[in-house]
Design an enzyme around this catalytic site. Sequence first.
Site, mmCIF file in Angstrom:
data_model
loop_
_atom_site.group_PDB
_atom_site.id
_atom_site.type_symbol
_atom_site.label_atom_id
_atom_site.label_comp_id
_atom_site.label_asym_id
_atom_site.label_seq_id
_atom_site.Cartn_x
_atom_site.Cartn_y
_atom_site.Cartn_z
ATOM 1 N N GLY A 151 0.792 -1.093 0.000
ATOM 2 C CA GLY A 151 0.068 0.070 0.183
ATOM 3 C C GLY A 151 0.758 1.295 0.007
ATOM 4 N N GLY A 185 -0.414 4.412 0.187
ATOM 5 C CA GLY A 185 -1.226 5.445 0.556
ATOM 6 C C GLY A 185 -0.183 6.524 1.553
ATOM 7 N N PHE A 186 -1.108 7.131 2.543
ATOM 8 C CA PHE A 186 -0.269 8.077 3.249
ATOM 9 C C PHE A 186 0.763 7.119 4.071
ATOM 10 C CE2 PHE A 186 -3.874 10.940 2.466
ATOM 11 C CZ PHE A 186 -3.242 11.944 2.005
ATOM 12 N N GLU A 195 -18.003 18.521 2.282
ATOM 13 C CA GLU A 195 -17.155 19.152 1.508
ATOM 14 C C GLU A 195 -17.779 18.596 -0.125
ATOM 15 O OE1 GLU A 195 -12.987 19.109 3.677
ATOM 16 O OE2 GLU A 195 -12.937 17.747 2.260
ATOM 17 N N ASP A 206 -4.724 3.411 8.380
ATOM 18 C CA ASP A 206 -6.428 3.261 8.457
ATOM 19 C C ASP A 206 -6.537 1.797 8.937
ATOM 20 O OD1 ASP A 206 -7.116 5.817 8.075
ATOM 21 O OD2 ASP A 206 -8.204 5.272 6.252
HETATM 22 C C1 LIG Z 1 -12.883 10.973 0.031
HETATM 23 C C2 LIG Z 1 -12.147 11.231 1.330
HETATM 24 C C3 LIG Z 1 -11.635 12.350 1.784
HETATM 25 C C4 LIG Z 1 -10.818 12.475 2.923
HETATM 26 N N1 LIG Z 1 -10.495 13.594 3.612
HETATM 27 C C5 LIG Z 1 -9.619 13.625 4.665
HETATM 28 C C6 LIG Z 1 -9.317 14.792 4.960
HETATM 29 O O1 LIG Z 1 -9.521 15.692 4.546
HETATM 30 N N2 LIG Z 1 -8.265 14.672 6.272
HETATM 31 C C7 LIG Z 1 -7.583 13.850 6.616
HETATM 32 O O2 LIG Z 1 -6.810 13.677 7.431
HETATM 33 N N3 LIG Z 1 -8.151 12.328 6.024
HETATM 34 C C8 LIG Z 1 -9.093 12.336 4.955
HETATM 35 N N4 LIG Z 1 -9.414 11.073 4.457
HETATM 36 C C9 LIG Z 1 -8.945 9.821 5.115
HETATM 37 C C10 LIG Z 1 -7.367 9.781 4.649
HETATM 38 O O3 LIG Z 1 -7.269 9.992 3.476
HETATM 39 C C11 LIG Z 1 -6.930 8.292 5.186
HETATM 40 O O4 LIG Z 1 -7.271 8.417 6.435
HETATM 41 C C12 LIG Z 1 -5.867 7.945 4.746
HETATM 42 O O5 LIG Z 1 -5.721 7.873 3.187
HETATM 43 C C13 LIG Z 1 -5.387 6.625 5.193
HETATM 44 O O6 LIG Z 1 -4.021 6.138 4.916
HETATM 45 P P1 LIG Z 1 -3.343 4.653 4.627
HETATM 46 O O7 LIG Z 1 -1.944 4.840 4.091
HETATM 47 O O8 LIG Z 1 -3.711 4.030 5.741
HETATM 48 O O9 LIG Z 1 -4.321 4.319 3.260
HETATM 49 P P2 LIG Z 1 -4.709 4.792 2.019
HETATM 50 O O10 LIG Z 1 -4.281 6.268 1.891
HETATM 51 O O11 LIG Z 1 -6.241 4.570 1.701
HETATM 52 O O12 LIG Z 1 -3.671 3.983 1.156
HETATM 53 C C14 LIG Z 1 -3.949 2.694 0.924
HETATM 54 C C15 LIG Z 1 -3.266 2.060 -0.208
HETATM 55 O O13 LIG Z 1 -3.364 0.620 -0.426
HETATM 56 C C16 LIG Z 1 -3.476 0.051 -1.504
HETATM 57 N N5 LIG Z 1 -4.090 -1.319 -1.383
HETATM 58 C C17 LIG Z 1 -5.125 -1.336 -0.778
HETATM 59 N N6 LIG Z 1 -5.114 -2.917 -0.921
HETATM 60 C C18 LIG Z 1 -4.363 -3.387 -1.574
HETATM 61 C C19 LIG Z 1 -3.685 -4.721 -1.936
HETATM 62 N N7 LIG Z 1 -4.491 -5.624 -1.655
HETATM 63 N N8 LIG Z 1 -2.967 -4.960 -3.022
HETATM 64 C C20 LIG Z 1 -2.151 -3.662 -3.315
HETATM 65 N N9 LIG Z 1 -2.608 -2.631 -3.108
HETATM 66 C C21 LIG Z 1 -3.373 -2.268 -2.099
HETATM 67 C C22 LIG Z 1 -4.350 1.188 -2.275
HETATM 68 O O14 LIG Z 1 -4.526 1.203 -3.743
HETATM 69 C C23 LIG Z 1 -3.869 2.524 -1.578
HETATM 70 O O15 LIG Z 1 -2.992 3.146 -2.478
HETATM 71 C C24 LIG Z 1 -10.328 11.201 3.594
HETATM 72 C C25 LIG Z 1 -10.685 10.056 2.923
HETATM 73 C C26 LIG Z 1 -11.420 9.775 1.752
HETATM 74 C C27 LIG Z 1 -11.708 8.621 1.146
#
Ligand SMILES: Cc1cc2nc3c(=O)[nH]c(=O)nc-3n(C[C@H](O)[C@H](O)[C@H](O)COP(=O)(O)OP(=O)(O)OC[C@H]3O[C@@H](n4cnc5c(N)ncnc54)[C@H](O)[C@@H]3O)c2cc1C
Length: 435
Positions: A15, A17-18, A174, A305
């Site tokens: 992943g 993501g952030f 938003e 998350d």
């Molecule tokens: C529409 C929206 C608006 C938001 N607004 C805000 C905001 O204003 N402020 C704020 O703080 N937070 C906001 N959030 C929440 C924030 O974006 C998440 O908390 C954050 O992205 C979590 O980061 P993460 O790295 O855990 O997951 P993510 O950023 O979701 O990244 C997960 C990554 O894993 C990859 N992935 C998942 N499963 C697999 C798999 N099986 N194989 C390969 N790749 C995989 C995905 O493609 C993705 O790139 C928002 C979320 C959304 C959806």
Amino acid sequence: MNIPRTNLPRVVIIGGGFAGMAMLRKLIGEDVQTVILDRHNYHTFQPLLYQVSTSGLEPDSIAYPMRKITRNSKKCLFRMAEVKSINPEKSLIETSIGDLIYDYLVIATGSKTNFFGNKSIEDNGMWMKTVPQALNIRSLILENLEQAVITDDPELRKALLNFVLVGAGPTGVELSGAIAELKNHIVPNDYPDINPNEMNIHLLEGLDRVLPPMSEKSSRKAHEFLEELGVKIHLNTMVEEYDGHLVTTNTDLKLKTETFIWAAGVTGAPVKGLKAEAMVEKANRYEVNAFNQIKGYDNIFAIGDIALMQTQEYPKGHPMVAQPAIQQGKHLATNIMNIVEGKKLEAFKYKDKGTMATVGRNRAVVDLDKGSFSGFLAWFIWMFVHLWFLIGFRNRLVTFFNWLYNYWNYDKAARLIIRPFKGYEKQMKVDKEEI
Ligand SMILES: Cc1cc2nc3c(=O)[nH]c(=O)nc-3n(C[C@H](O)[C@H](O)[C@H](O)COP(=O)(O)OP(=O)(O)OC[C@H]3O[C@@H](n4cnc5c(N)ncnc54)[C@H](O)[C@@H]3O)c2cc1C
């Protein structure tokens, strides 16, 4: 997968993501081989997805190529792959492009939309976690406006001009604010055949206030801002069904609509293969200790998350927002190096930097430790913070100029139906399923 085995310990991050990106950036230059996998070849800045779906920004300003990060080090590799399952006995993951052995595995797969088991919403609604999904919403909104201009069926016209959003958390607030701005500034010029008063934006919320995670003061102010923009707010209203044309709720409210956007919750997006005890079933998130180790495993970690770390201050885990994900990603990079170098692990402590949401131009709310404020200053700070956290100088510059242009001209530059949604729903279902 064409990944050479070197004498360095291998850290595999699932992943980008952030959380995954924050960790990767911190591991660059360290003496480990870092392999990052994602189903997309780019990182998505999810907080600005709503601007893509409402024509405010082009998608490439909020996406960043993963390889632009990994190219900075020969020890960091990216592969575009869907991870299917984990085999902890063999320290191996199975992916769409082959298997990979790990020494340390980091699960940073984030969350997916939660429909709370409501199949009608999953089958007929729209939601927004990825760039393709945001583009689907953009196309649908614009296609519905185009159809409203030409239909001679007054009931259909009404349904085409009714926009229903469910969930008054930051995303719902938003999005509804941005659709209201389309109504107030774009529709009167672009669609002279539509009287803007015919266009209705309904925001439905099951609880008794908007922005439930924020302070009461911010919630009240956001409510006021939304009403100023013309959004109709329905509190204490739970959706029971959406059949593709009609929304029914637990109250007398029934709404005909061709645009139904579900923003009412998320749940973890785990990967198959770990013991049942690793999961907190209700939240669908991995239970982790203060070092982000998943319960029952020493060399498998979860961040962002998907990780649920219970602390005294956060008994239900940290909020599922960007800051805990970024902070855990950076912290785990340090801890992995501590393990590799035989040092003691450091416990994670979340620093809450505040919460904010924007409702439209000059309107935002901010909650900080020391108090809350709203209006132009809050909006200005919201813009600055989002620009700061966008990855890449180009993305910041393009976004900044787009905002400046939109602000002065009351315009939204990206109102293009590049990839029609209607009539193609089935082919594009893959985008909908993609969490
Ligand atoms: C529409 C929206 C608006 C938001 N607004 C805000 C905001 O204003 N402020 C704020 O703080 N937070 C906001 N959030 C929440 C924030 O974006 C998440 O908390 C954050 O992205 C979590 O980061 P993460 O790295 O855990 O997951 P993510 O950023 O979701 O990244 C997960 C990554 O894993 C990859 N992935 C998942 N499963 C697999 C798999 N099986 N194989 C390969 N790749 C995989 C995905 O493609 C993705 O790139 C928002 C979320 C959304 C959806």
